[in-house]
Design an enzyme around this catalytic site. Structure first.
Site: not given
Ligand code: AGP
Length: 609
Positions: A2, A28, A75, A101-102, A482, A486, A489, A505, A604
């Site tokens: 947010c 955000r 968000w 925000n929260g 990583e 990427k 996402e 395995h 973000k």
């Protein structure tokens, strides 16, 4: 998570400032957006489901103006993305508006008791409860109402509030979610981060938890929730305005990938000295002795920062001969970790606001450990609350998929490992060799970036696949994780990273001609082993995209596509090998028509649990 902006001025329409600020913090959160403005005509609210562009279109049709206002880009936590759940939320009178925000943890019980008093709610959000709660305490003084309401709230908030009866007043408060005050001439701002306001002012005050700020065109005051005055330092934002522009690149992510040629060096500039073969990190000075004599280092982080931590673990063991462990912050904070005085914890975070990392850090501090931060955002909560640490100086990272912050974290970790290593086992000659290898990294990244078009072509051949496997060994195992993250996402393709030897395995069962396998196979200690793993993939019809060292012929014979990277020391290899994987993910996502900088469901900075 947010984006928030608020602004109060005199005799000027603040809406363009709010909208520009919202665009800056759209990274955000971007599932709905809104603004509220107070003018002599009262309170006007405009909200839309979707992005800021939609809000701009609505404002064209249905304009609002006024000198005091707040804005939000969301968000979703409570309630699906929709106009009705978008912020600002208003109180029962419709004259008070809040952006938040929260998470208000006790919002259910607060809502129940407000409903018992006759309040009617139109959204599913905890923020509407906050608005009604403040409204229920309002007796002509917004600041007092905010204070009284927050005394009943449990949870996290970074928030801004305005009221139609007090047109020149903007109230902000923070607990657990960031809030910064910007100081202009006759204009004051509050924002979830500096990016929202840096075009207008570089003078900022970072609020601490349980603080309230009241701004009017004449000035501001900061107090605790209990109404005790606090003196705040005014700090200067130093980063360049270019950071918030795309500078000709189609996406922030691509711009940030290309910036790495510079940012990796910014991370250690003036901190590594070739003649000494050592690193000098001011933020660790006070704790250097503890670091050197510690028996183990615990690295705590989330997501990409956690991957950087994994590479740090290898570096600390190799260079510094200190045992290291890497923990997911979200797991660490709820365990009963065996940790205490004498232990050194390194928390890694790009944003410096990730709530799990922050909570894990506080837990480690509570148990007596020394906590050092490796943080990108200057003035962020983790940076301020850690006992010491190192900024990564990558500059503002806007693309939701972290790229330049990751490579900067690796450079900083290499510098930390070097300085501990020099005090324990690394000779000056070895130290100099390491520094020289670090100095070569920016140019080597430049060489990889020069191959961008070739990587784009490879991406176009694989963009239609639905699954990918990423394999690496040693230092490049976390790079495989990583690379897979990427791709997931930003392209929404299912991808998994594995240590190459683990493939047999289980994951090997997945391999056929529809499963591209990205293998990170530089000529290091694991080279022969990873060649065998590649044979195993080929034998099952898998298609291989290999990242290997320049001039390698063996990998070329086996792989369907090859991306070469320059040679460096093993512990620095991930800084190079990750770059083609960032580009590969980027181009695949673009090819699939995905929204690269604002992938679905993500934000973000993750300031909720
Ligand atoms: C990275 O691409 C992600 N968007 C995400 O995993 C991120 O690294 C994670 O949320 C941690 O963030 P931080 O570094 O700001 O703490």
């Amino acid at each position: 998570m947010c984006g928030i902006i608020g602004c109060v001025t005199k005799d000027r329409n603040i809406v363009p400032v709010l909208m520009e600020g919202l665009r800056r913090v759209e990274y955000r959160g971007y599932d709905s957006a809104g603004i509220a403005v107070v003018s002599d005509d009262g309170l006007a609210v405009r909200r839309v489901e979707g992005k800021i562009d939609g809000l701009a279109a609505l404002l064209e049709q249905s304009p609002v103006t006024g000198p005091t206002g707040i804005g939000h880009t969301r968000w979703a936590t409570h309630g699906e993305p929709s106009e009705v759940n978008a912020h600002p939320q208003t109180d029962a009178s419709g004259r008070l508006a809040v952006v938040h925000n929260g998470i208000v943890e006790n919002y259910r019980s607060l809502r129940r008791s407000l409903e018992e008093d006759g309040h009617v709610f139109s959204s599913e959000t905890d923020t509407e409860v906050l608005a009604h709660l403040i409204g229920s305490h309002y007796e002509g003084n917004l600041e007092a109402a905010v204070r009284a309401a927050l005394a009943k709230v449990r949870g996290a908030y970074g928030m801004a509030v305005i009221h139609a009866d007090e047109p020149g007043v903007l109230v902000g408060a923070r607990n657990g979610s960031p809030l910064v005050l910007g100081i202009g001439r006759g204009t004051y701002y509050v924002a979830s981060d500096v990016a929202a306001i840096v075009r207008h002012t570089r003078d900022v005050v970072y609020l601490d938890d349980l603080e309230v700020v009241v701004a009017t065109p004449e000035g501001f005051s900061a107090t605790t929730l209990e109404d005790e005055l606090v003196t705040k330092d005014v700090e200067k934002v130093t980063w360049n305005i270019d950071t918030i522009e795309k500078n000709g690149f189609p996406h922030f992510m691509l711009k940030e990938i290309f910036e790495q040629e510079r940012t990796v060096w910014d991370a250690v500039r003036g901190r590594v000295i070739e003649t000494a073969g050592d690193a000098f990190l001011g933020g660790l000075r006070e704790h250097r002795r503890s670091l050197i004599s510690s028996n183990r280092i615990i690295i705590i982080a989330c997501g990409t920062s956690w991957h950087a931590g994994l590479i740090g673990e290898y570096m600390f063991e190799d260079l510094a001969r200190i045992s290291a462990e890497v923990e997911y912050a979200s797991e660490f904070r709820y365990r009963n970790p065996v940790i205490g005085p004498g232990d050194v914890v390194i928390v890694m975070s790009q944003s410096g606001e990730t709530i799990d990392t922050l909570a894990a850090m506080n837990e480690a501090q509570r148990r007596g450990a020394i906590v050092l931060g490796v943080v990108n955002v200057v003035g962020s909560t983790i940076a301020r609350q850690s006992d010491g640490g190192v900024y990564t100086h990558a500059g503002l990272e806007i693309g939701v998929a972290s790229t330049k912050a990751f490579t900067s974290q690796l450079m900083v970790l290499a510098a930390v490992a070097l300085t501990i290593g020099r005090a324990r086992s690394v000779s000056v000659t070895e130290g100099r060799e390491i520094v020289r290898a670090m100095q070569a990294i920016p140019g080597q990244i430049g060489e990889i970036l020069a191959g961008n078009e070739a990587i784009k072509e490879i991406a176009s051949r694989y963009a239609k696949h639905s699954n990918f496997l990423y394999l690496g060994r040693g230092y490049n195992f976390p790079v495989a994780l990583e690379g897979a993250l990427k791709l997931k996402e930003i392209s929404y393709i299912h991808a998994e990273g594995y240590p190459a030897a683990e493939m047999k395995h289980g994951p090997i069962a997945l391999i056929d001609e529809n499963m591209p396998v990205v293998v990170i196979a530089p000529q290091d200690a694991f080279y022969e082993k990873i060649l065998s793993n590649m044979q195993e993939v080929k034998a099952r019809g898998g298609r291989i995209i290999a990242v290997t060292s320049q001039g390698d012929d063996q990998v070329k014979k086996m792989a369907d596509d090859v991306i070469e990277i320059p040679r460096t020391m093993p512990h620095l290899t991930p800084i190079l090998s990750v770059v083609p994987l960032q580009l590969l993910a980027y181009h695949i996502a673009v090819e699939r028509g995905c929204h690269v900088d604002q992938p679905r469901n993500l934000a973000k900075s993750v300031t909720v649990e």
